[in-house]
Design a protein around this motif. Sequence first.
Motif, PDB file in Angstrom:
ATOM      1  N   PHE A 198      -8.175 -52.674  -7.207  1.00 55.30           N
ATOM      2  CA  PHE A 198      -8.480 -51.449  -7.943  1.00 55.30           C
ATOM      3  C   PHE A 198      -9.959 -51.326  -8.307  1.00 55.30           C
ATOM      4  CE2 PHE A 198      -7.187 -54.661 -11.038  1.00 55.30           C
ATOM      5  CZ  PHE A 198      -8.214 -54.604 -11.981  1.00 55.30           C
ATOM      6  N   SER A 199     -10.804 -52.215  -7.804  1.00 56.33           N
ATOM      7  CA  SER A 199     -12.222 -52.164  -8.185  1.00 56.33           C
ATOM      8  C   SER A 199     -13.119 -52.515  -7.006  1.00 56.33           C
ATOM      9  CB  SER A 199     -12.504 -53.109  -9.356  1.00 56.33           C
ATOM     10  OG  SER A 199     -12.240 -54.455  -8.989  1.00 56.33           O
ATOM     11  N   HIS A 200     -14.390 -52.111  -7.126  1.00 56.96           N
ATOM     12  CA  HIS A 200     -15.385 -52.366  -6.097  1.00 56.96           C
ATOM     13  C   HIS A 200     -16.486 -53.279  -6.654  1.00 56.96           C
ATOM     14  CE1 HIS A 200     -13.456 -49.206  -3.873  1.00 56.96           C
ATOM     15  NE2 HIS A 200     -13.792 -48.291  -4.773  1.00 56.96           N
ATOM     16  N   GLU A 201     -17.013 -54.132  -5.793  1.00 54.91           N
ATOM     17  CA  GLU A 201     -18.066 -55.065  -6.182  1.00 54.91           C
ATOM     18  C   GLU A 201     -19.270 -54.367  -6.796  1.00 54.91           C
ATOM     19  OE1 GLU A 201     -20.846 -58.612  -4.202  1.00 54.91           O
ATOM     20  OE2 GLU A 201     -19.550 -57.392  -2.931  1.00 54.91           O
ATOM     21  N   ALA A 202     -19.706 -53.259  -6.183  1.00 54.54           N
ATOM     22  CA  ALA A 202     -20.906 -52.563  -6.661  1.00 54.54           C
ATOM     23  C   ALA A 202     -20.773 -52.130  -8.114  1.00 54.54           C
ATOM     24  CB  ALA A 202     -21.194 -51.349  -5.779  1.00 54.54           C
ATOM     25  N   ASP A 203     -19.592 -51.663  -8.498  1.00 58.83           N
ATOM     26  CA  ASP A 203     -19.375 -51.171  -9.862  1.00 58.83           C
ATOM     27  C   ASP A 203     -19.362 -52.312 -10.873  1.00 58.83           C
ATOM     28  OD1 ASP A 203     -19.104 -48.599  -8.791  1.00 58.83           O
ATOM     29  OD2 ASP A 203     -16.942 -48.827  -8.536  1.00 58.83           O
ATOM     30  N   VAL A 204     -18.640 -53.378 -10.558  1.00 64.54           N
ATOM     31  CA  VAL A 204     -18.537 -54.509 -11.487  1.00 64.54           C
ATOM     32  C   VAL A 204     -19.890 -55.214 -11.615  1.00 64.54           C
ATOM     33  CG1 VAL A 204     -17.351 -56.681 -12.003  1.00 64.54           C
ATOM     34  CG2 VAL A 204     -16.095 -54.801 -10.912  1.00 64.54           C
ATOM     35  N   ALA A 205     -20.594 -55.382 -10.497  1.00 64.81           N
ATOM     36  CA  ALA A 205     -21.906 -56.030 -10.529  1.00 64.81           C
ATOM     37  C   ALA A 205     -22.882 -55.260 -11.401  1.00 64.81           C
ATOM     38  CB  ALA A 205     -22.458 -56.164  -9.107  1.00 64.81           C
ATOM     39  N   LEU A 206     -22.831 -53.926 -11.330  1.00 65.03           N
ATOM     40  CA  LEU A 206     -23.741 -53.107 -12.142  1.00 65.03           C
ATOM     41  C   LEU A 206     -23.445 -53.270 -13.629  1.00 65.03           C
ATOM     42  CD1 LEU A 206     -25.986 -51.022 -12.357  1.00 65.03           C
ATOM     43  CD2 LEU A 206     -24.257 -49.224 -12.051  1.00 65.03           C
ATOM     44  N   LYS A 207     -22.183 -53.288 -14.003  1.00 67.48           N
ATOM     45  CA  LYS A 207     -21.824 -53.462 -15.408  1.00 67.48           C
ATOM     46  C   LYS A 207     -22.300 -54.810 -15.933  1.00 67.48           C
ATOM     47  CE  LYS A 207     -17.796 -50.408 -15.231  1.00 67.48           C
ATOM     48  NZ  LYS A 207     -16.316 -50.313 -15.262  1.00 67.48           N
ATOM     49  N   LEU A 208     -22.125 -55.844 -15.133  1.00 68.13           N
ATOM     50  CA  LEU A 208     -22.573 -57.180 -15.547  1.00 68.13           C
ATOM     51  C   LEU A 208     -24.091 -57.251 -15.651  1.00 68.13           C
ATOM     52  CD1 LEU A 208     -20.180 -59.367 -13.355  1.00 68.13           C
ATOM     53  CD2 LEU A 208     -20.126 -59.176 -15.843  1.00 68.13           C
ATOM     54  N   CYS A 256     -19.883 -64.001  -9.255  1.00 67.54           N
ATOM     55  CA  CYS A 256     -19.234 -64.148 -10.566  1.00 67.54           C
ATOM     56  C   CYS A 256     -17.725 -64.338 -10.513  1.00 67.54           C
ATOM     57  CB  CYS A 256     -19.561 -62.936 -11.433  1.00 67.54           C
ATOM     58  SG  CYS A 256     -21.306 -62.822 -11.881  1.00 67.54           S
ATOM     59  N   GLY A 257     -17.155 -64.328  -9.329  1.00 69.58           N
ATOM     60  CA  GLY A 257     -15.725 -64.496  -9.196  1.00 69.58           C
ATOM     61  C   GLY A 257     -15.214 -63.699  -8.016  1.00 69.58           C
ATOM     62  N   PHE A 258     -13.922 -63.844  -7.714  1.00 66.59           N
ATOM     63  CA  PHE A 258     -13.320 -63.206  -6.544  1.00 66.59           C
ATOM     64  C   PHE A 258     -12.535 -61.963  -6.937  1.00 66.59           C
ATOM     65  CE2 PHE A 258     -14.326 -67.329  -4.949  1.00 66.59           C
ATOM     66  CZ  PHE A 258     -14.404 -67.227  -3.567  1.00 66.59           C
ATOM     67  N   LEU A 259     -12.999 -60.807  -6.459  1.00 69.25           N
ATOM     68  CA  LEU A 259     -12.240 -59.581  -6.697  1.00 69.25           C
ATOM     69  C   LEU A 259     -10.941 -59.569  -5.905  1.00 69.25           C
ATOM     70  CD1 LEU A 259     -14.846 -56.649  -6.807  1.00 69.25           C
ATOM     71  CD2 LEU A 259     -13.754 -57.845  -8.708  1.00 69.25           C
ATOM     72  N   GLU A 265      -8.524 -62.960 -11.306  1.00 71.67           N
ATOM     73  CA  GLU A 265      -9.957 -62.841 -11.550  1.00 71.67           C
ATOM     74  C   GLU A 265     -10.406 -61.386 -11.557  1.00 71.67           C
ATOM     75  OE1 GLU A 265     -12.214 -66.927 -10.810  1.00 71.67           O
ATOM     76  OE2 GLU A 265     -12.513 -65.437  -9.236  1.00 71.67           O
ATOM     77  N   GLU A 266      -9.814 -60.565 -10.696  1.00 68.15           N
ATOM     78  CA  GLU A 266     -10.186 -59.148 -10.699  1.00 68.15           C
ATOM     79  C   GLU A 266      -9.885 -58.523 -12.060  1.00 68.15           C
ATOM     80  OE1 GLU A 266      -9.586 -55.021  -8.155  1.00 68.15           O
ATOM     81  OE2 GLU A 266      -8.003 -56.537  -8.098  1.00 68.15           O
ATOM     82  N   LYS A 267      -8.743 -58.856 -12.621  1.00 74.37           N
ATOM     83  CA  LYS A 267      -8.393 -58.332 -13.941  1.00 74.37           C
ATOM     84  C   LYS A 267      -9.387 -58.804 -14.997  1.00 74.37           C
ATOM     85  CE  LYS A 267      -4.578 -58.168 -17.279  1.00 74.37           C
ATOM     86  NZ  LYS A 267      -3.186 -58.631 -17.578  1.00 74.37           N
TER      87      LYS A 267
END
Length: 260
Positions: A50-60, A220-223, A228-230
């Motif tokens: 339910f998520s993309h690397e680009a979005d999570v990386a930007l938040k972090l 930072c972990g495996f989506l 880990e995604e959660k």
Amino acid sequence: MRNIVTVSFLAIVFLLCSSNKLEFRKDYKVRTVVIDAGHGGKDVGCNGKFSHEADVALKLALQVGSLIEKNLPDVKVVYTRKTDHFVELADRAGIANKNNADLFISIHLNAGPSAAYGTETYTMGLHTSEGNLKVAKRENSVILHEDNYKETYDGFDPNSPQSHILFALHQSAYLDNSLRFADKVEKEFRHKVGRHSRGVKQAGFLVLWKSYMPSVLIECGFLTNPTEEKFLNDKSGQSYMASGIYRAFKEYKQELEAMN
């Protein structure tokens, strides 16, 4: 007589250079950090359910930068992107070089079998396992989204192991401090954040290739791992991860400045 004069002259030059070097080391400060959120825009990176690397990386990345800005006001924080847009890999290193950064931090998320989990922090270097090469190949494949990538990256082929080996040799001058910071990041993840650390590794990452300072790429972990995604999409989880990277940076800065 001529030899004595020559030796004396060289000795004086050496002492002057040493004195200047010592003076520089005495005043050395970690003044600028560039934080790079991997991927973005037309390049979403890897995907979870339910998520993309680009979005999570930007938040972090934004959280790490905010913590540094708030708690270490003497440090200038520069971002390669603060929104969801595409930045070419060469330009990311270019931003770090242009700002005379003392450290370059590239933040990513990993992909693999659904059972794979844990954090990894990479420095530029020769890959020592097929797994490291696969991670580098996946991250380096971003250049296929770029125009004229063969010219930009001197004929680099993201599918060629030989290309990765050649590019890995570039960052050797900054390896010690890159490894120093990488080790602190993984220790924070393991001991303070409570994540499984897969350790500090080396591979040929293009995003680190032309950065003229200590540089790391943090997975930072495996989506692709549901648990880990959660965690990585949870606000508390993101806060824990960002805090770990911030504490590693703070300790790295303090240690380096104390040494110098």
